[in-house]
Scaffold this motif. Structure first.
Motif, PDB file in Angstrom:
ATOM      1  N   VAL A   1       0.864  -1.184   0.000  1.00 17.58           N
ATOM      2  CA  VAL A   1       0.000   0.000   0.000  1.00 17.58           C
ATOM      3  C   VAL A   1       0.898   1.231   0.000  1.00 17.58           C
ATOM      4  O   VAL A   1       2.045   1.167   0.467  1.00 17.58           O
ATOM      5  N   SER A   2       0.382   2.331  -0.500  1.00 20.34           N
ATOM      6  CA  SER A   2       1.097   3.603  -0.410  1.00 20.34           C
ATOM      7  C   SER A   2       0.871   4.215   0.971  1.00 20.34           C
ATOM      8  O   SER A   2      -0.180   4.001   1.586  1.00 20.34           O
ATOM      9  N   VAL A   3       1.808   5.013   1.442  1.00 23.76           N
ATOM     10  CA  VAL A   3       1.577   5.756   2.687  1.00 23.76           C
ATOM     11  C   VAL A   3       0.812   7.053   2.425  1.00 23.76           C
ATOM     12  O   VAL A   3       0.365   7.701   3.360  1.00 23.76           O
ATOM     13  N   HIS A   4       0.669   7.418   1.150  1.00 21.21           N
ATOM     14  CA  HIS A   4       0.000   8.683   0.822  1.00 21.21           C
ATOM     15  C   HIS A   4      -1.499   8.464   0.642  1.00 21.21           C
ATOM     16  O   HIS A   4      -1.929   7.410   0.201  1.00 21.21           O
TER      17      HIS A   4
ATOM     18  N   LYS B   1      -3.579  10.374  -1.456  1.00 29.22           N
ATOM     19  CA  LYS B   1      -3.976  10.577  -2.854  1.00 29.22           C
ATOM     20  C   LYS B   1      -3.001  11.558  -3.479  1.00 29.22           C
ATOM     21  O   LYS B   1      -2.193  12.159  -2.762  1.00 29.22           O
ATOM     22  N   GLY B   2      -3.079  11.701  -4.781  1.00 28.30           N
ATOM     23  CA  GLY B   2      -2.286  12.754  -5.414  1.00 28.30           C
ATOM     24  C   GLY B   2      -1.263  12.249  -6.398  1.00 28.30           C
ATOM     25  O   GLY B   2      -1.414  11.180  -6.978  1.00 28.30           O
ATOM     26  N   ALA B   3      -0.224  13.019  -6.581  1.00 23.56           N
ATOM     27  CA  ALA B   3       0.748  12.782  -7.650  1.00 23.56           C
ATOM     28  C   ALA B   3       1.782  11.736  -7.226  1.00 23.56           C
ATOM     29  O   ALA B   3       2.935  12.049  -6.935  1.00 23.56           O
ATOM     30  N   TYR B   4       1.328  10.485  -7.129  1.00 22.78           N
ATOM     31  CA  TYR B   4       2.204   9.365  -6.764  1.00 22.78           C
ATOM     32  C   TYR B   4       1.997   8.258  -7.788  1.00 22.78           C
ATOM     33  O   TYR B   4       1.318   7.250  -7.507  1.00 22.78           O
TER      34      TYR B   4
ATOM     35  N   GLY C   1       1.640   5.280 -10.014  1.00 17.74           N
ATOM     36  CA  GLY C   1       1.863   3.839  -9.818  1.00 17.74           C
ATOM     37  C   GLY C   1       1.475   3.345  -8.441  1.00 17.74           C
ATOM     38  O   GLY C   1       1.512   2.136  -8.192  1.00 17.74           O
ATOM     39  N   GLU C   2       1.105   4.239  -7.540  1.00 19.25           N
ATOM     40  CA  GLU C   2       0.807   3.780  -6.178  1.00 19.25           C
ATOM     41  C   GLU C   2      -0.688   3.563  -5.963  1.00 19.25           C
ATOM     42  O   GLU C   2      -1.531   4.068  -6.721  1.00 19.25           O
ATOM     43  N   ILE C   3      -1.009   2.818  -4.925  1.00 21.93           N
ATOM     44  CA  ILE C   3      -2.392   2.466  -4.589  1.00 21.93           C
ATOM     45  C   ILE C   3      -2.611   2.857  -3.127  1.00 21.93           C
ATOM     46  O   ILE C   3      -1.844   2.466  -2.254  1.00 21.93           O
ATOM     47  N   SER C   4      -3.680   3.609  -2.865  1.00 23.25           N
ATOM     48  CA  SER C   4      -3.903   4.097  -1.495  1.00 23.25           C
ATOM     49  C   SER C   4      -4.684   3.096  -0.650  1.00 23.25           C
ATOM     50  O   SER C   4      -5.387   2.216  -1.170  1.00 23.25           O
ATOM     51  N   ALA C   5      -4.602   3.289   0.657  1.00 19.09           N
ATOM     52  CA  ALA C   5      -5.362   2.441   1.576  1.00 19.09           C
ATOM     53  C   ALA C   5      -6.864   2.585   1.345  1.00 19.09           C
ATOM     54  O   ALA C   5      -7.610   1.595   1.417  1.00 19.09           O
ATOM     55  N   ASP C   6      -7.324   3.811   1.048  1.00 11.16           N
ATOM     56  CA  ASP C   6      -8.758   3.988   0.794  1.00 11.16           C
ATOM     57  C   ASP C   6      -9.213   3.217  -0.442  1.00 11.16           C
ATOM     58  O   ASP C   6     -10.333   2.688  -0.467  1.00 11.16           O
TER      59      ASP C   6
END
Ligand code: 13P
Length: 257
Positions: free
Chosen positions: A72-75, A77-80, A82-87
């Motif tokens: 999971v990403s630590v961020h 949302k936003g300009a990351y 390739g990442e996937i958020s916890a939400d």
């Protein structure tokens, strides 16, 4: 009364079409064997691209199977790119998220501090982190495995409340046992899992230590699982290669039924 968690970590295997076949076969095999979900919880940690498919199968057919993600990403949302958020994961009704797997630590330079942040975002989104720790061969050969793993535990659990720690899953995965066919002995697994539980008691109290589930991972197969799972501080397994074969993984899950 810790329900053991038998989790398959598919790693980067099985596309969403293949995932359908494996999940269906696993569910049928468990059903035929009269799997008792109150005795052990079965789960699969799948690639992000499989999650929606697995969710549809599990919810549509009411399968006795939890599912989760492998990172999971630590961020938020936003300009990351390739990442996937916890939400995003929570929205797919994901239950578990593996954080700090040794392959992420090695190939993506993940630190204990980053893993601690990932555990926090997973908890904040209402999911359960499976936090991985474990020593490499040189540390084990030097006899330093217990202090090494406990130092990881101190960092990955930093700032978590007793309730949070009690609710999560810790996977002890000695790196030398991952994908090597060289499974830890039951005594090795118990030594470290027992030490982790004692450390949790020191850090946040006995209640959390009694509640936290501690898995063993590393070359678990249906032949090696029973002796390791019988250890008092081992509450299930995180299974890599053997979880890709639904009949073999079912045998591991069914150990407790
Ligand atoms: P293997 O079971 O393939 O050794 O992998 C263990 C593992 O890394 C599970 O997360």
């Amino acid at each position: 009364n810790r329900t053991p968690l038998m989790a398959g970590n598919w790693k980067m295997n099985l596309n969403h079409v293949e995932a359908t076949g494996v999940v269906e076969k696993l569910a049928w095999t468990l059903k035929d064997a009269k799997y008792d979900a109150s005795k052990s919880e079965a789960a699969v940690m799948v690639p992000f691209t499989d999650l929606r498919t697995v969710q549809t199968l599990v919810e549509g057919d009411k399968l006795p199977l939890a599912y989760g993600a492998q990172d999971v990403s630590v961020h938020d949302k936003g300009a990351y790119t390739g990442e996937i958020s916890a939400d995003m994961l929570a929205k797919l009704n994901v239950s578990y998220v593996v954080v700090g797997h040794s392959e992420r630590r090695d190939y993506h330079a993940e630190s204990d501090e980053l893993i601690n942040d990932k555990a926090k975002v997973v908890l904040a989104a209402g999911m359960t982190p499976i936090i991985c720790v474990g020593e490499k061969l040189e540390v084990r050969k030097a006899g330093e495995h217990v202090p090494f793993v406990l130092a990881q535990i101190d960092k990955v659990l930093d700032g978590l409340s007793a309730d949070q720690v009690g609710s999560l899953v810790i996977a002890y995965e000695p790196v030398w046992a991952i994908g090597t066919g060289e499974v830890a002995t039951p005594e090795d697994a118990q030594e470290v899992c027992g030490a982790i539980r004692s450390r949790v008691a020191e850090l946040v109290g006995q209640e959390a230590a009694d509640a936290v589930r501690i898995q063993y991972g590393g070359s678990v197969k249906s032949s090696s699982a029973p002796d390791i799972m019988a250890q008092p501080d081992v509450d299930g397994a995180l299974v890599g290669g053997a979880s890709l074969d639904p009949e073999e993984f079912a045998k591991i899950v069914l150990f407790y039924t």
